[in-house]
Design a protein around this motif. Sequence first.
Motif, short mmCIF file in Angstrom:
data_model
loop_
_atom_site.label_atom_id
_atom_site.label_comp_id
_atom_site.label_asym_id
_atom_site.label_seq_id
_atom_site.Cartn_x
_atom_site.Cartn_y
_atom_site.Cartn_z
N PHE A 424 -3.24 9.14 -3.83
CA PHE A 424 -4.69 9.12 -3.93
C PHE A 424 -5.13 8.59 -5.30
N THR A 425 -4.43 9.04 -6.36
CA THR A 425 -4.79 8.56 -7.70
C THR A 425 -4.42 7.09 -7.88
N LEU A 426 -3.36 6.63 -7.21
CA LEU A 426 -3.01 5.21 -7.28
C LEU A 426 -4.10 4.35 -6.62
N VAL A 427 -4.64 4.86 -5.53
CA VAL A 427 -5.74 4.15 -4.88
C VAL A 427 -6.94 4.08 -5.81
N ASN A 428 -7.18 5.16 -6.55
CA ASN A 428 -8.30 5.17 -7.49
C ASN A 428 -8.09 4.14 -8.60
N ILE A 429 -6.85 4.05 -9.10
CA ILE A 429 -6.55 3.06 -10.14
C ILE A 429 -6.78 1.65 -9.58
N ALA A 430 -6.33 1.42 -8.35
CA ALA A 430 -6.53 0.11 -7.72
C ALA A 430 -8.01 -0.23 -7.64
N ARG A 431 -8.82 0.76 -7.33
CA ARG A 431 -10.26 0.53 -7.20
C ARG A 431 -10.87 0.12 -8.53
N PHE A 432 -10.42 0.73 -9.63
CA PHE A 432 -10.94 0.37 -10.94
C PHE A 432 -10.64 -1.08 -11.28
N TYR A 433 -9.51 -1.59 -10.79
CA TYR A 433 -9.12 -2.97 -11.09
C TYR A 433 -9.48 -3.93 -9.95
N LYS A 434 -10.36 -3.44 -9.05
CA LYS A 434 -10.85 -4.25 -7.93
C LYS A 434 -9.72 -4.81 -7.08
N ILE A 435 -8.72 -3.97 -6.85
CA ILE A 435 -7.59 -4.31 -5.98
C ILE A 435 -7.75 -3.54 -4.67
N SER A 436 -7.60 -4.22 -3.56
CA SER A 436 -7.63 -3.54 -2.27
C SER A 436 -6.26 -2.93 -2.03
N PRO A 437 -6.15 -1.60 -1.99
CA PRO A 437 -4.84 -0.98 -1.75
C PRO A 437 -4.25 -1.36 -0.40
N GLU A 438 -5.13 -1.52 0.60
CA GLU A 438 -4.66 -1.91 1.94
C GLU A 438 -4.05 -3.31 1.88
N GLU A 439 -4.73 -4.23 1.21
CA GLU A 439 -4.22 -5.59 1.10
C GLU A 439 -2.94 -5.62 0.26
N ALA A 440 -2.90 -4.82 -0.80
CA ALA A 440 -1.71 -4.77 -1.65
C ALA A 440 -0.50 -4.26 -0.87
N MET A 441 -0.75 -3.25 -0.01
CA MET A 441 0.35 -2.69 0.78
C MET A 441 0.83 -3.68 1.84
N LEU A 442 -0.12 -4.39 2.45
CA LEU A 442 0.26 -5.43 3.41
C LEU A 442 1.10 -6.51 2.73
N HIS A 443 0.69 -6.89 1.52
CA HIS A 443 1.43 -7.90 0.78
C HIS A 443 2.83 -7.41 0.44
N ALA A 444 2.94 -6.15 0.02
CA ALA A 444 4.25 -5.58 -0.34
C ALA A 444 5.16 -5.52 0.89
N ASN A 445 4.60 -5.12 2.02
CA ASN A 445 5.40 -5.05 3.25
C ASN A 445 5.89 -6.42 3.67
N GLU A 446 4.99 -7.41 3.60
CA GLU A 446 5.37 -8.76 3.99
C GLU A 446 6.43 -9.31 3.04
N LYS A 447 6.28 -9.02 1.75
CA LYS A 447 7.25 -9.49 0.75
C LYS A 447 8.61 -8.85 0.99
N PHE A 448 8.62 -7.55 1.29
CA PHE A 448 9.88 -6.86 1.56
C PHE A 448 10.57 -7.46 2.79
N ALA A 449 9.78 -7.69 3.85
CA ALA A 449 10.36 -8.24 5.08
C ALA A 449 10.94 -9.62 4.83
N ARG A 450 10.23 -10.42 4.03
CA ARG A 450 10.70 -11.79 3.75
C ARG A 450 12.00 -11.79 2.96
N ARG A 451 12.06 -10.94 1.94
CA ARG A 451 13.27 -10.89 1.11
C ARG A 451 14.44 -10.24 1.84
N PHE A 452 14.14 -9.22 2.63
CA PHE A 452 15.23 -8.57 3.37
C PHE A 452 15.79 -9.52 4.42
N HIS A 453 14.93 -10.37 4.98
CA HIS A 453 15.42 -11.37 5.93
C HIS A 453 16.39 -12.32 5.25
#
Length: 488
Positions: A424-453
């Motif tokens: 919850f606090t990480l989401v709050n930090i993301a909000r202060f820096y105008k980062i979408s936590p949902e988009e960041a998580m999608l990006h991280a998942n896609e990056k993990f899948a790409r590298r693991f492949h």
Amino acid sequence: MNQLTVIGLGAADFEQMQMGVYKKIKAAKKIYVRTEDHPVIQDLKLEGIEFTSFDDVYIKHGSFGPVYEEIAKRLIEAVAQEDIMYAVPGHPLVAEQTVQHLIEADQSGQISLVIEGGQSFLDPIFGALKIDPIEGFQLLDGTSMSIHDMNMRQHILIAQVYDSFSASEVKLTLMEKYRDDYPVTIVTAAGSSQESLRTVPLYELDQAAEINNLTTVYVPPVQSDEEALRDWTTFRQIIAKLRGPDGCPWDQKQTHESLKKYLLEEAHEFLAAVDAEDDFAMVEELGDVLLQVFLHAQIGEDNGYFTLEEVLASISEKMIRRHPHVFGDVTAEDAETVTANWEAIKKQEKGHADDEPLLKNEYSPYSSLQTSYNYQKKAASVGFDWPNADDAWEKFTEEWQEFREEITQGNEISRTDEFGDVLFTLVNIARFYKISPEEAMLHANEKFARRFHFVEQSVAKSGKSFEDFTLEQLDAFWNEAKQLEKGE
């Protein structure tokens, strides 16, 4: 008040001129013509009729708008002195912008206007092309047309195509919807002895030698959906057919509920394409998102609850209503003001009661990250927020320490609770820096899948299995994937 009479010279040569028009021109004392570049003018001059032309106005201006405005202004000044006649090509009320300016002046009481007859260019063109206008046709101005004007299933006539440059502009606009070799017909001097019809592929439109101020371009209606894939109507018909009695069994059985997961998947795939900066993938994925929108709209129509037109009307009204700084008289200097206005209008629309919970409509059943972000953003809108990002970082440090303590001292329930606080606090930090936590998580998942492949491919190329590699060796593959992504 003196009278300004507008009369049409017809669309063809002197032999096709209406007798009544000819007699009125002969009887007129002072005649102005928009241009002398018309087949009947020279014949009328031989009859002893004198004209004052506005051809000089065309030379002064770089576009037609100011030309037509100046001609109308001069005519208004002239009729203040005496009765005058103004002769235009074709019919005064067909594709004649100067006459529209004069009509406005008449309605405001500046002049007394009378509009006489004259054959428009439409009748001889219909005859030359042998088409029936009752089938549906559009008359477009080649100097201002756009792809949004065109109905591909109707006959289209494009006027104001007077030289190779204007023909080139029309060609480029048509190519945004029609295939490059789509047949178009160049009609010149329809109904006269110099009548000419030439059908060419669209890409050759601006190369025709006979283009002049008597030219009209004809675009026939498409004969199949395959020829109109860039038309909204085509896509709507495709979806209706898929859902219809003879359509696809899978599409027929879908409901709003069954399609929910697909809309989420397609939205996520589009975001991945954005992250990859892949324009071609964005086109494809936006199409998949659009498919979901049209399917839901078709289901609503099939069930008799709502139609696509209602969806369009709803969002169009909302955009106009919530952008008073664009469509109204409200001023908004920056994006923050726009957002504040948006929220105020939204609250007024929703009719929130004073005692209604602030977070009532912020829950997202599909994403706990998004829900957390929504809750914190809404609370911050009423001042319940850390003053700056440093305070949010301090809160994260505090929650992280509490979580670590629960790892060694707590139980499963307390660990889950404290880990939730960390997120919850990480989401709050993301909000202060105008980062979408949902988009960041999608990006991280896609990056993990790409590298693991890549790791999987590396293992497969070795001819071994995962069990044959140590974690350090697999991690080396992972690092290699990272270096390849960075172009190292």
